[in-house]
Design an enzyme around this catalytic site. Structure first.
Site, mmCIF file in Angstrom:
data_model
loop_
_atom_site.group_PDB
_atom_site.id
_atom_site.type_symbol
_atom_site.label_atom_id
_atom_site.label_comp_id
_atom_site.label_asym_id
_atom_site.label_seq_id
_atom_site.Cartn_x
_atom_site.Cartn_y
_atom_site.Cartn_z
ATOM 1 N N HIS A 180 1.115 -1.197 0.289
ATOM 2 C CA HIS A 180 -0.125 0.072 -0.100
ATOM 3 C C HIS A 180 0.406 0.928 0.122
ATOM 4 O O HIS A 180 0.598 2.623 -0.514
ATOM 5 C CB HIS A 180 -1.044 -0.051 1.242
ATOM 6 C CG HIS A 180 -0.430 0.220 2.628
ATOM 7 N ND1 HIS A 180 0.021 -0.902 3.889
ATOM 8 C CD2 HIS A 180 0.166 1.620 3.143
ATOM 9 C CE1 HIS A 180 -0.191 -0.145 4.597
ATOM 10 N NE2 HIS A 180 0.544 1.269 4.020
ATOM 11 N N ASP A 211 -0.355 -7.655 1.774
ATOM 12 C CA ASP A 211 0.322 -6.355 1.141
ATOM 13 C C ASP A 211 1.817 -6.122 1.146
ATOM 14 O O ASP A 211 2.748 -5.339 1.958
ATOM 15 C CB ASP A 211 0.022 -5.599 2.514
ATOM 16 C CG ASP A 211 0.072 -4.116 2.484
ATOM 17 O OD1 ASP A 211 0.494 -3.303 1.830
ATOM 18 O OD2 ASP A 211 -0.293 -3.644 3.854
ATOM 19 N N SER A 290 4.810 2.578 7.829
ATOM 20 C CA SER A 290 4.268 1.335 7.195
ATOM 21 C C SER A 290 6.070 0.275 5.955
ATOM 22 O O SER A 290 6.232 1.726 5.487
ATOM 23 C CB SER A 290 2.927 1.444 6.322
ATOM 24 O OG SER A 290 2.366 1.713 6.806
#
Length: 436
Positions: A180, A211, A290
């Site tokens: 993402h 992911d 992230s």
């Protein structure tokens, strides 16, 4: 006055054998403070002064006559080359003053250190505590080891600039980050290293369901991370999260493993559904973390920070509340190897379709269909069976079974506990790769 013989004249001859005038001491008279004598070059007729007090002593003090033939005091020649110059005099004076000042300071310091009645502030310095010595196994030592391998990832897309984190996994420039973080990119990203330098990276491949994404940068002298074993983690193990939360590069936060195999089903509007059995931690993780590494106290990567839970409403900026989730590194490493080798990742499947809830909470997940040639059918499972546990982990929702299966590599053998009718049973299932 009163018949006293007064003589006003002076005889400047040295007293000798000539009779002295009246009122003057006769030659050869004893010397004294008021009389002449052979030892005095001067004489006085003060005793015959008619205006003096006859009862007051009188004396004449005469300065001594310099001895004959005395040499005058020598005077230095200002042009004499041997005479000290003004510069030398000033230099000598300055050095003397400095030495005197240093000696005074030393004496003052010795006086103060020795007590001498002066107040001494603070206790005598002691050895630094173990935590302040920054041993390699300390949190500071772990951070120092890991930080050179962590990068900030910036991606330009139609929606603007997105930013996340990543970490170097090979000396030739491969970097792991979240899917993402790079989704929507044009295939390029900018990598900012620990020292502030930057380089352009190319997107090698992405796996939306796990992911995980891999990018590559061309740069020499890169330091890859060390990998740990996420299957060896235990609840309570200390961990550090490293990355660039809210654009604050090189940020390190500490916490513990709060839970294991926390099944996640995450999605964004219009985006793919992501499944993984996550490592839950209370280390502070925020937007921008992230894709960054979750490391153990040996500085080995055990997870990829990916998701946080928040209490804010949809559309609002979420922040850390102590609920962060990381993709286990064993799964992320496997997906990365697939992407580097083939450009895409294999999905691990059990060969069955799961239905909706339809069961009481905690009662398991029902199999709606079983593929005839799939792993579940080969292990004897049938449609209608209710899966209770997979390798000891309970399943209460369909996403639990999917996430737990995705955790393992194709070819792994897992134990499935299930219920058929009212009877509980077990089966060993060899998981397979999706045909896609």
């Amino acid at each position: 006055m009163g018949g006293t013989d007064v003589t006003d004249g002076w005889d400047w001859r040295q007293p000798g054998g000539t009779p002295a005038p009246a009122g003057r001491p006769a030659p050869g008279s004893p010397s004294g403070p008021y009389g002449g004598g052979p030892t005095s070059p001067w004489w006085s007729d003060a005793l015959a002064d008619p205006w003096r007090d006859p009862y007051a002593p009188a004396a004449v003090v005469v300065p001594a006559v310099p001895g004959a033939g005395g040499e005058p005091e020598p005077v230095a020649d200002p042009d004499d080359p041997d005479r000290p110059k003004l510069r030398q005099v000033v230099l000598i004076s300055l050095v003397t003053a400095l030495l005197a000042g240093s000696l005074g300071s030393a004496l003052t310091y010795a006086f103060l250190r020795g007590g001498g009645g002066a107040t001494v502030l603070g206790a005598r310095p002691a050895e630094a505590p173990a935590l302040a010595q920054r041993k390699p196994e300390s949190l500071a030592g772990v951070a120092e080891k890991v930080l050179p391998s962590v990068v900030t990832v910036r991606v330009a897309s139609l929606g603007g600039i997105s930013e996340g984190s990543g970490f170097i996994v090979s000396a030739d420039g491969h970097v792991i980050t979240n899917d993402h973080v790079v989704s929507g990119s044009t295939g390029k990203a900018t990598v900012i290293f620990n020292d502030g330098s930057a380089a352009v990276a190319a997107v090698v491949g992405q796996d939306p369901e796990s992911d995980i994404a891999v990018i590559k940068v061309s740069r020499a002298g890169l330091k890859p991370v060390e990998f740990g074993d996420s299957d060896a983690l235990a609840v309570g193990d200390p961990v550090l999260a490293v990355g660039s939360p809210l654009s604050l590069a090189n940020t390190v936060t500490a916490g513990i493993v709060s839970a294991l195999d926390r099944t996640m089903q995450a999605s964004e509007p219009g985006g793919p559904v992501r499944y993984y059995a996550a490592i839950q931690t209370d280390a502070a993780v925020n937007h921008g973390n992230s894709g960054g590494p979750l490391v153990d106290t040996g500085g080995r990567v055990v997870g990829v920070n990916s998701t946080i839970k928040s209490l804010v409403a949809d559309g609002q900026e979420a922040g850390n509340i102590g609920l962060a989730f990381a993709i286990p590194i064993n799964q992320a490493k496997r997906v990365t190897q697939d992407i580097i080798g083939t450009g895409k990742a294999r999905r691990t499947v059990i060969g069955a379709q799961v239905g909706g809830m339809g069961l009481a909470a905690g009662a398991g997940v029902r199999l709606n269909a079983v593929e005839p040639a799939g792993p579940a059918a080969a292990a004897g499972l049938k449609a209608g069976d209710v899966i209770l546990r997979l390798n000891g982990r309970p399943t209460s929702e369909p996403s639990d079974l999917v996430a737990l299966v995705r955790k393992y590599a194709p070819g792994s053998v897992v134990t499935v506990e299930y219920r058929r009718g009212s009877a509980g049973q077990k089966a060993s299932v060899t998981l397979a790769a999706d045909a896609k």
